[in-house]
Write a protein that holds these residues in place. Structure first.
Motif, PDB file in Angstrom:
ATOM      1  N   ASN A   1       1.534 -19.490  -5.949  1.00 29.50           N
ATOM      2  CA  ASN A   1       2.110 -18.177  -6.220  1.00 29.50           C
ATOM      3  C   ASN A   1       2.176 -17.331  -4.965  1.00 29.50           C
ATOM      4  N   HIS A   2       2.944 -16.259  -5.094  1.00 34.59           N
ATOM      5  CA  HIS A   2       3.203 -15.382  -3.962  1.00 34.59           C
ATOM      6  C   HIS A   2       2.230 -14.202  -3.910  1.00 34.59           C
ATOM      7  N   ASP A   3       1.865 -13.826  -2.699  1.00 33.07           N
ATOM      8  CA  ASP A   3       1.166 -12.557  -2.462  1.00 33.07           C
ATOM      9  C   ASP A   3       1.714 -12.032  -1.142  1.00 33.07           C
ATOM     10  N   CYS A   4       1.936 -10.726  -1.047  1.00 36.57           N
ATOM     11  CA  CYS A   4       2.502 -10.182   0.199  1.00 36.57           C
ATOM     12  C   CYS A   4       1.487 -10.220   1.340  1.00 36.57           C
ATOM     13  N   ILE A   5       0.204 -10.452   1.016  1.00 37.87           N
ATOM     14  CA  ILE A   5      -0.810 -10.752   2.025  1.00 37.87           C
ATOM     15  C   ILE A   5      -1.401 -12.095   1.618  1.00 37.87           C
TER      16      ILE A   5
ATOM     17  N   THR B   1       8.766  -9.445 -10.038  1.00 41.71           N
ATOM     18  CA  THR B   1       8.313  -8.218  -9.380  1.00 41.71           C
ATOM     19  C   THR B   1       6.874  -8.423  -8.923  1.00 41.71           C
ATOM     20  N   CYS B   2       6.627  -8.219  -7.636  1.00 39.86           N
ATOM     21  CA  CYS B   2       5.284  -8.438  -7.103  1.00 39.86           C
ATOM     22  C   CYS B   2       4.414  -7.217  -7.352  1.00 39.86           C
ATOM     23  N   LYS B   3       3.180  -7.473  -7.800  1.00 39.86           N
ATOM     24  CA  LYS B   3       2.261  -6.356  -8.065  1.00 39.86           C
ATOM     25  C   LYS B   3       0.992  -6.510  -7.232  1.00 39.86           C
ATOM     26  N   CYS B   4       1.127  -7.123  -6.070  1.00 38.42           N
ATOM     27  CA  CYS B   4      -0.051  -7.348  -5.225  1.00 38.42           C
ATOM     28  C   CYS B   4      -0.550  -6.012  -4.661  1.00 38.42           C
ATOM     29  N   PRO B   5      -1.767  -5.978  -4.105  1.00 40.07           N
ATOM     30  CA  PRO B   5      -2.314  -4.704  -3.596  1.00 40.07           C
ATOM     31  C   PRO B   5      -1.420  -4.038  -2.550  1.00 40.07           C
ATOM     32  N   ARG B   6      -0.761  -4.839  -1.717  1.00 37.60           N
ATOM     33  CA  ARG B   6       0.113  -4.230  -0.708  1.00 37.60           C
ATOM     34  C   ARG B   6       1.278  -3.514  -1.374  1.00 37.60           C
ATOM     35  N   CYS B   7       1.855  -4.170  -2.393  1.00 37.72           N
ATOM     36  CA  CYS B   7       3.010  -3.575  -3.081  1.00 37.72           C
ATOM     37  C   CYS B   7       2.622  -2.344  -3.886  1.00 37.72           C
ATOM     38  N   SER B   8       1.337  -2.212  -4.227  1.00 42.54           N
ATOM     39  CA  SER B   8       0.914  -1.070  -5.030  1.00 42.54           C
ATOM     40  C   SER B   8       0.482   0.096  -4.154  1.00 42.54           C
TER      41      SER B   8
HETATM   42 ZN   LIG Z   1       3.458  -7.841  -3.053  1.00 41.17          ZN
END
Ligand SMILES: [Zn+2]
Ligand SMILES: [Zn+2]
Ligand SMILES: [Zn+2]
Ligand SMILES: [Zn+2]
Length: 499
Positions: free
Chosen positions: A217-221, A274-281
């Protein structure tokens, strides 16, 4: 979603030739989405987590690409006479022409009857990677069907267009469905001569599907990064940071140095989520301010960042004076800055670009903004090739400064290891060593100079002493020769007074 157990079984079969006896990962239920790859024990930063091999691989053969490459070994071929003589419409090297892989490709494409088999056609060559799915084993094909597929309206276009290039393209619905599905899976999980899907800006020149990687899976970090083995085309996935047991192992599908809005749009359009990772939030992106712009109020020194709404045109807020701006207003500033910097980036003079970035940009765009980071990466890349019109000193200072700037952004984002970080750190180390060497050379020069000066002073002293001696001697000589001179002759003893 296909159950994690079945996915694991199929992956085990795919990885059997080189799978660890005691793998550090397993397929499990993910908190991010569906299934994911989980750490079965704690992993140290830099440790290899798994190795993957491509289930499908082929030339990307985009329209603009040179097509003289072998469809089996992917190596470049001479400019002429590189097409298979059997009429399959595929370029192949003499060595690979005899291999089993080409025999299979050749038989399939010959039977479909390419319209002009002697002319290299990018659509036909590009399709090969997809068409190869037809000749995989059932388990291998099931593995493809196990992977996420974005089945949007466009996923049938590629096969539809390719069909026009053959006289007897298959009409069997099952075959067409396999190919269309493979296109969709490739678009969601594959590599396609792109730097899009990477945290590293590394180029990938082919079209390929790495199935275990595809499950990640994807994470922006991301907490992992990957490299390729050029000889075997194997992919090595390593821990970017220490990963505790039970944690999900993530990768990134987007470029790293893009702002929240751009990443959201890309993930939504290309990957369908839609990404909901900590960076995106976090509107500040962990304080890295990759999309940050200056406040429109010229009296305010605050940074303006987009709100987290998931919408393509959010409002922006100044973190200092709290003024709200519309997306259109802020895009004007961003577009102006991007235009100005890109114009300098496209100019032939590297020195002009560097001077512009160092002296002018800060007046209209924060240096955390992605367009500045991008331009600095461009400079470093160009400096790797040669220093163009930069003096040695400017080149050295720029390498040092920009690689420090970019690693600082990575640190702020909380990014661990990656190929890019390794490259930047090597550059920094080399530049620091060079600088230390230059300083040592300069110190040595100064020491020698001081030594010479000391020697000269010593010589002066000796000379002065010698001169003084000479003068004294001369003085002594003069007095001896002029004994009768009343002026210098010692006064005669006083005459005894006569009594
Ligand atoms: Zn993200
Ligand atoms: Zn070859
Ligand atoms: Zn052939
Ligand atoms: Zn403000």
């Amino acid at each position: 979603m296909i159950c994690p157990k079945r996915t694991s079984e199929l992956l085990d079969l795919h990885l059997a030739p080189f799978k660890d006896k005691d793998p550090a990962w397993e397929i499990g239920v993910s908190k991010i989405a569906g299934r994911g790859v989980m750490a079965t024990r704690s992993l140290k930063r830099g440790e290899v987590i798994f190795k993957d091999s491509p289930l499908l691989m082929g030339l990307a053969a985009h329209e603009e690409d040179a097509l003289n490459a072998c469809t089996v070994c992917l190596k470049e071929l001479p400019d002429t006479k590189f097409m298979c003589r059997q009429g399959c419409g595929l370029p192949v090297c003499p060595l690979c022409a005899k291999k089993k892989q080409h025999k299979t490709d050749c038989d399939m494409f010959k039977s479909w009857g390419p319209n002009e088999p002697e002319v290299a056609n990018s659509v036909i060559i590009r399709l090969l990677c997809i068409a190869r799915a037809i000749n995989l084993t059932k388990d291998q094909r099931d593995l493809i069907y196990c992977l996420q597929a974005n089945l949007d309206n466009n996923h049938r276009t590629e096969v539809r267009n390719a069909a026009k290039c053959f006289k007897n393209f298959p009409t069997d619905k099952k075959l067409i469905e396999i190919m269309n599905r493979t296109v969709a899976v490739m678009r969601t999980n594959g590599f396609d001569k792109t730097t899009d899907r990477t945290n590293d800006n590394q180029e990938f020149n082919y079209r390929a599907l790495y199935p275990l990687f595809g499950v990640m899976n994807h994470d922006c970090i991301p907490n992992s990064y990957y490299t390729f083995d050029e000889k075997t085309n194997h992919m090595l996935v390593r821990a970017a940071v220490d990963i505790p047991e039970g944690f999900e192992i993530t990768t990134t599908y987007t470029k790293l140095f893009t702002g929240n809005i751009a990443r959201h749009l890309f993930l939504k359009m290309k990957k369908g989520f839609t990404c909901k990772c900590p960076r995106c939030s976090d509107p500040t992106e962990k304080g890295a301010f990759i999309s940050g712009l200056y406040c429109r109020d010229t009296n305010c020194t605050g940074l303006v960042v987009p709100e987290i709404t998931g919408l393509p045109h959010p409002n922006w807020n100044c973190l200092e004076c709290k003024q709200k701006s519309t997306h259109a207003q802020m895009m004007k500033s961003q577009d102006f800055a991007s235009g100005a910097i890109n114009a300098k980036s496209n100019s032939n003079s590297l020195r002009t670009l560097v001077q512009y970035l160092n002296e002018k940009c800060a007046s209209f765009i924060p240096d955390t903004n992605y367009v500045v980071i991008d331009a600095k990466m461009t400079v470093l890349q160009r400096l790797q090739v040669g220093r163009e019109d930069c003096s040695e000193e400017l080149a050295a200072n720029t390498r040092l400064r920009y690689s420090r700037d970019i690693t600082q952004v990575m640190d702020k984002l909380g990014l661990g290891d990656s190929l890019l970080r390794t490259q930047l750190e090597e550059l920094l180390k080399r530049e620091e060593e060079r600088r230390a060497k230059r300083q040592a050379e300069e110190a040595e020069k100064q020491r020698k100079l001081a030594e010479l000066q000391a020697k000269a002073a010593e010589a002066d002293k000796i000379l002065a002493a010698f001169e003084a001696e000479q003068a004294a001697e001369a003085a002594a000589g003069t007095s001896a020769s002029s004994a009768g001179d009343p002026a210098t002759a010692p006064a005669p003893p006083p005459l005894a007074e006569s009594v």
